[in-house]
Design a protein around this motif. Structure first.
Motif, PDB file in Angstrom:
ATOM      1  N   GLY A  68       0.866  -1.259  -0.027  1.00  0.00           N
ATOM      2  CA  GLY A  68      -0.055   0.129   0.061  1.00  0.00           C
ATOM      3  C   GLY A  68       0.968   1.242  -0.006  1.00  0.00           C
ATOM      4  N   ILE A  69       1.918   1.406   0.889  1.00  0.00           N
ATOM      5  CA  ILE A  69       2.803   2.428   0.837  1.00  0.00           C
ATOM      6  C   ILE A  69       3.452   2.734  -0.408  1.00  0.00           C
ATOM      7  CG2 ILE A  69       5.133   3.171   2.012  1.00  0.00           C
ATOM      8  CD1 ILE A  69       4.060   1.866   4.752  1.00  0.00           C
ATOM      9  N   ILE A 185       3.089  11.388  -1.941  1.00  0.00           N
ATOM     10  CA  ILE A 185       4.245  11.136  -1.498  1.00  0.00           C
ATOM     11  C   ILE A 185       4.508  11.398  -0.034  1.00  0.00           C
ATOM     12  CG2 ILE A 185       6.767  11.523  -1.768  1.00  0.00           C
ATOM     13  CD1 ILE A 185       6.350  12.011  -4.892  1.00  0.00           C
ATOM     14  N   MET A 186       4.143  12.539   0.639  1.00  0.00           N
ATOM     15  CA  MET A 186       4.295  12.576   1.833  1.00  0.00           C
ATOM     16  C   MET A 186       3.426  11.883   2.694  1.00  0.00           C
ATOM     17  SD  MET A 186       3.269  16.336   3.738  1.00  0.00           S
ATOM     18  CE  MET A 186       1.904  16.332   3.509  1.00  0.00           C
ATOM     19  N   ARG A 191       3.393   7.153   6.380  1.00  0.00           N
ATOM     20  CA  ARG A 191       2.701   6.061   6.793  1.00  0.00           C
ATOM     21  C   ARG A 191       3.852   4.945   6.905  1.00  0.00           C
ATOM     22  NH1 ARG A 191      -2.323   4.968   8.437  1.00  0.00           N
ATOM     23  NH2 ARG A 191      -2.460   2.716   7.437  1.00  0.00           N
ATOM     24  N   TYR A 192       5.058   5.228   6.363  1.00  0.00           N
ATOM     25  CA  TYR A 192       6.199   4.330   6.459  1.00  0.00           C
ATOM     26  C   TYR A 192       7.088   4.554   7.774  1.00  0.00           C
ATOM     27  CZ  TYR A 192      10.627   1.882   5.281  1.00  0.00           C
ATOM     28  OH  TYR A 192      11.451   0.920   5.403  1.00  0.00           O
ATOM     29  N   PHE A 193       6.982   5.699   8.003  1.00  0.00           N
ATOM     30  CA  PHE A 193       8.045   6.176   9.276  1.00  0.00           C
ATOM     31  C   PHE A 193       7.331   6.400  10.537  1.00  0.00           C
ATOM     32  CE2 PHE A 193      10.671   7.829   5.773  1.00  0.00           C
ATOM     33  CZ  PHE A 193      11.977   6.883   6.136  1.00  0.00           C
TER      34      PHE A 193
END
Length: 194
Positions: A68-69, A185-186, A191-193
């Motif tokens: 998803g990310i 992108i932001m 969501r990743y970090f």
């Protein structure tokens, strides 16, 4: 809730650019056409989120979240890339880059049929992001409603503003496409970090 609002704004910001373009060109969208856009946007986004949510059936939650990310990131990069591409006359890619070209009969009026085309084009732009959001666990009930609501709101604001900017200068739709891509992108990085 904040993430849902950010995603909805990102997926709808193109509608502001389209609305500005319509206003600058004197193109109107009647209430019935806006209702078609609202329902079409809700339906497509619900389908995209449903597909994304069901990635968990085939992958582990961690892998589905990562997919998803990556989809959100990829969609953001693709939108930024598309905003800087040269125009291609009479192509489907040109319609994707500049949805204001949906007024095919040059009537300065978006009828129901043209409204369906516009809704489809605006929804295609949100497909990757919708599936990606679904895979990361975003609310399947709230996002379609807010995305459709923001699309209509931004379209209306854009048309209204465009009428007053008509004599000043023209704002390229590609600017809104790039802005939308940057927001995606932001969101992917957040969501990743976090």
């Amino acid at each position: 809730m904040l993430l849902v609002a950010m995603l909805a704004i990102s997926l709808s910001i193109d509608a502001l650019g389209v609305g500005l373009s319509y206003g600058l060109r004197g193109i109107s969208t009647p209430f019935f056409t806006k209702c078609i856009l609202l329902l079409e946007s809700m339906l497509f986004m619900a389908v995209f989120l449903f597909v994304g949510n069901h990635l968990i059936l085939f992958f582990s939650p961690h892998t589905a979240n990562l997919i998803g990310i990556l989809l959100l990131l990829g969609m953001g990069i693709w939108l930024c890339y598309q905003s800087f591409q040269k125009k291609e006359n009479s192509s489907s890619m040109e319609l994707l880059r500049n949805p204001s070209y949906c007024d095919k009969d040059h009537s300065s009026h978006i009828d129901a049929k043209e409204g369906l085309s516009l809704g489809l084009i605006l929804s295609i732009d949100s497909m990757g992001a919708g599936i990606g959001a679904g895979a990361t666990g975003v609310s399947i009930t709230m996002l379609p409603f807010f995305t459709a609501l923001f699309q209509i709101l931004f379209l209306s604001i854009g048309i209204y503003s465009g009428k007053y900017l008509k004599k000043s200068y023209t704002i390229k739709e590609s600017i809104w496409t790039a802005f939308s891509g940057c927001i995606l992108i932001m969101i992917a990085l957040l969501r990743y970090f976090f």
